[in-house]
Design a protein around this motif. Structure first.
Motif, PDB file in Angstrom:
ATOM      1  N   UNK A  46       0.789  -1.223   0.000  1.00 45.09           N
ATOM      2  CA  UNK A  46       0.000   0.000   0.000  1.00 45.09           C
ATOM      3  C   UNK A  46       0.820   1.271   0.000  1.00 45.09           C
ATOM      4  N   UNK A  47       2.156   1.127  -0.179  1.00 40.12           N
ATOM      5  CA  UNK A  47       3.026   2.303  -0.242  1.00 40.12           C
ATOM      6  C   UNK A  47       2.950   2.930  -1.627  1.00 40.12           C
ATOM      7  N   UNK A  48       2.968   4.260  -1.671  1.00 41.15           N
ATOM      8  CA  UNK A  48       2.990   4.967  -2.949  1.00 41.15           C
ATOM      9  C   UNK A  48       4.357   4.775  -3.587  1.00 41.15           C
ATOM     10  N   UNK A  49       4.383   4.329  -4.856  1.00 40.27           N
ATOM     11  CA  UNK A  49       5.661   4.083  -5.531  1.00 40.27           C
ATOM     12  C   UNK A  49       5.808   4.861  -6.833  1.00 40.27           C
ATOM     13  N   UNK A  50       4.713   5.395  -7.374  1.00 47.40           N
ATOM     14  CA  UNK A  50       4.782   6.154  -8.626  1.00 47.40           C
ATOM     15  C   UNK A  50       3.576   7.087  -8.713  1.00 47.40           C
ATOM     16  N   UNK A  51       3.716   8.099  -9.565  1.00 47.60           N
ATOM     17  CA  UNK A  51       2.696   9.139  -9.673  1.00 47.60           C
ATOM     18  C   UNK A  51       2.474   9.486 -11.136  1.00 47.60           C
ATOM     19  N   UNK A  52       1.229   9.786 -11.498  1.00 50.92           N
ATOM     20  CA  UNK A  52       0.888  10.233 -12.850  1.00 50.92           C
ATOM     21  C   UNK A  52       0.414  11.666 -12.747  1.00 50.92           C
ATOM     22  N   UNK A  53       0.907  12.526 -13.628  1.00 49.15           N
ATOM     23  CA  UNK A  53       0.525  13.935 -13.592  1.00 49.15           C
ATOM     24  C   UNK A  53      -0.584  14.222 -14.597  1.00 49.15           C
ATOM     25  N   UNK A  54      -1.125  15.411 -14.504  1.00 46.73           N
ATOM     26  CA  UNK A  54      -2.188  15.832 -15.416  1.00 46.73           C
ATOM     27  C   UNK A  54      -1.707  15.958 -16.859  1.00 46.73           C
ATOM     28  N   UNK A  55      -0.393  15.950 -17.084  1.00 44.32           N
ATOM     29  CA  UNK A  55       0.128  15.982 -18.456  1.00 44.32           C
ATOM     30  C   UNK A  55       0.383  14.583 -18.994  1.00 44.32           C
ATOM     31  N   UNK A  56       0.151  13.562 -18.162  1.00 43.37           N
ATOM     32  CA  UNK A  56       0.350  12.185 -18.586  1.00 43.37           C
ATOM     33  C   UNK A  56       1.704  11.593 -18.214  1.00 43.37           C
ATOM     34  N   UNK A  57       2.580  12.423 -17.637  1.00 43.50           N
ATOM     35  CA  UNK A  57       3.887  11.887 -17.242  1.00 43.50           C
ATOM     36  C   UNK A  57       3.724  10.929 -16.069  1.00 43.50           C
ATOM     37  N   UNK A  58       4.491   9.858 -16.088  1.00 42.99           N
ATOM     38  CA  UNK A  58       4.526   8.906 -14.996  1.00 42.99           C
ATOM     39  C   UNK A  58       5.873   9.031 -14.310  1.00 42.99           C
ATOM     40  N   UNK A  59       5.842   9.368 -13.022  1.00 47.39           N
ATOM     41  CA  UNK A  59       7.054   9.649 -12.265  1.00 47.39           C
ATOM     42  C   UNK A  59       7.282   8.586 -11.202  1.00 47.39           C
ATOM     43  N   UNK A  60       8.519   8.060 -11.134  1.00 45.44           N
ATOM     44  CA  UNK A  60       8.851   7.194 -10.012  1.00 45.44           C
ATOM     45  C   UNK A  60       8.962   8.071  -8.771  1.00 45.44           C
ATOM     46  N   UNK A  61       9.083   7.449  -7.608  1.00 51.73           N
ATOM     47  CA  UNK A  61       9.061   8.194  -6.349  1.00 51.73           C
ATOM     48  C   UNK A  61      10.195   9.217  -6.262  1.00 51.73           C
ATOM     49  N   UNK A  62      11.406   8.807  -6.636  1.00 51.71           N
ATOM     50  CA  UNK A  62      12.572   9.695  -6.550  1.00 51.71           C
ATOM     51  C   UNK A  62      12.403  10.899  -7.483  1.00 51.71           C
ATOM     52  N   UNK A  63      11.949  10.654  -8.694  1.00 52.69           N
ATOM     53  CA  UNK A  63      11.747  11.752  -9.647  1.00 52.69           C
ATOM     54  C   UNK A  63      10.663  12.700  -9.150  1.00 52.69           C
ATOM     55  N   UNK A  64       9.593  12.155  -8.578  1.00 48.96           N
ATOM     56  CA  UNK A  64       8.526  13.002  -8.037  1.00 48.96           C
ATOM     57  C   UNK A  64       9.049  13.864  -6.889  1.00 48.96           C
ATOM     58  N   UNK A  65       9.888  13.295  -6.037  1.00 41.64           N
ATOM     59  CA  UNK A  65      10.506  14.083  -4.965  1.00 41.64           C
ATOM     60  C   UNK A  65      11.323  15.234  -5.538  1.00 41.64           C
ATOM     61  N   UNK A  66      12.126  14.941  -6.559  1.00 41.31           N
ATOM     62  CA  UNK A  66      12.967  15.972  -7.172  1.00 41.31           C
ATOM     63  C   UNK A  66      12.120  17.064  -7.811  1.00 41.31           C
ATOM     64  N   UNK A  67      11.060  16.660  -8.500  1.00 45.09           N
ATOM     65  CA  UNK A  67      10.158  17.632  -9.144  1.00 45.09           C
ATOM     66  C   UNK A  67       9.465  18.508  -8.095  1.00 45.09           C
ATOM     67  N   UNK A  68       9.046  17.900  -6.990  1.00 47.02           N
ATOM     68  CA  UNK A  68       8.379  18.654  -5.927  1.00 47.02           C
ATOM     69  C   UNK A  68       9.349  19.631  -5.268  1.00 47.02           C
ATOM     70  N   UNK A  69      10.568  19.190  -5.000  1.00 52.58           N
ATOM     71  CA  UNK A  69      11.574  20.071  -4.390  1.00 52.58           C
ATOM     72  C   UNK A  69      11.893  21.245  -5.303  1.00 52.58           C
TER      73      UNK A  69
END
Length: 105
Positions: A46-69
Motif C-alpha cells: 500500500x506504499x505509494x511508488x509512482x505518480x501520474x501527472x495531469x500531463x500524462x507523465x509517470x514519475x517514479x518516487x525519486x523523480x517526483x521528490x525531485x520535481x516537488x523540491x
C-alpha cells in the motif's frame, strides 16, 4: 473550572480549515505551469511508488521528490522524517485530494 468540549472545538477547527481550502481552490489553479498529480501507483504493502501527472507523465518516487523540491508539482510538499524525504499532499483539510486517495493507474 470551566468544562470544554474538546471534540466540538476540534471539529469546528477542522470545518473552518475545509471551508478555507475550498474558498482558496479557485486561486490554487493559477499556477498553470505546475503539473498536478492525478493518479498514483501503490505496491503490495500500500506504499505509494509512482505518480501520474495531469500531463500524462509517470514519475517514479525519486523523480517526483525531485520535481516537488524544484517547485514543479502543485499541491504537494516534501518533508524530512525517519531519515528520508517524504512526498505528501499539502494539508488542506480535503481528504479527497490526498495522494493516498487518488485513483490508481
Amino acid at each position: 473550572m470551566e468544562s470544554k468540549n474538546f471534540e466540538q472545538i476540534y471539529e469546528e477547527y477542522k470545518n473552518q480549515g475545509e471551508q478555507q481550502a475550498q474558498a482558496e481552490e479557485p486561486f490554487a489553479n493559477t499556477n498553470s505551469n505546475k503539473e498536478e498529480i492525478v493518479a498514483v501507483r501503490k505496491n503490495d504493502d500500500g506504499d505509494l511508488i509512482a505518480f501520474k501527472t495531469n500531463t500524462g507523465r509517470e514519475l517514479d518516487y525519486i523523480t517526483a521528490l525531485q520535481e516537488a523540491k524544484a517547485g514543479n508539482l502543485a499541491h504537494v510538499d516534501v518533508f524530512h522524517k525517519y531519515g528520508r524525504d517524504i512526498l505528501r499532499s499539502e494539508p488542506d483539510g480535503i481528504k479527497e485530494n490526498n495522494l493516498d486517495n487518488l485513483p490508481s493507474f
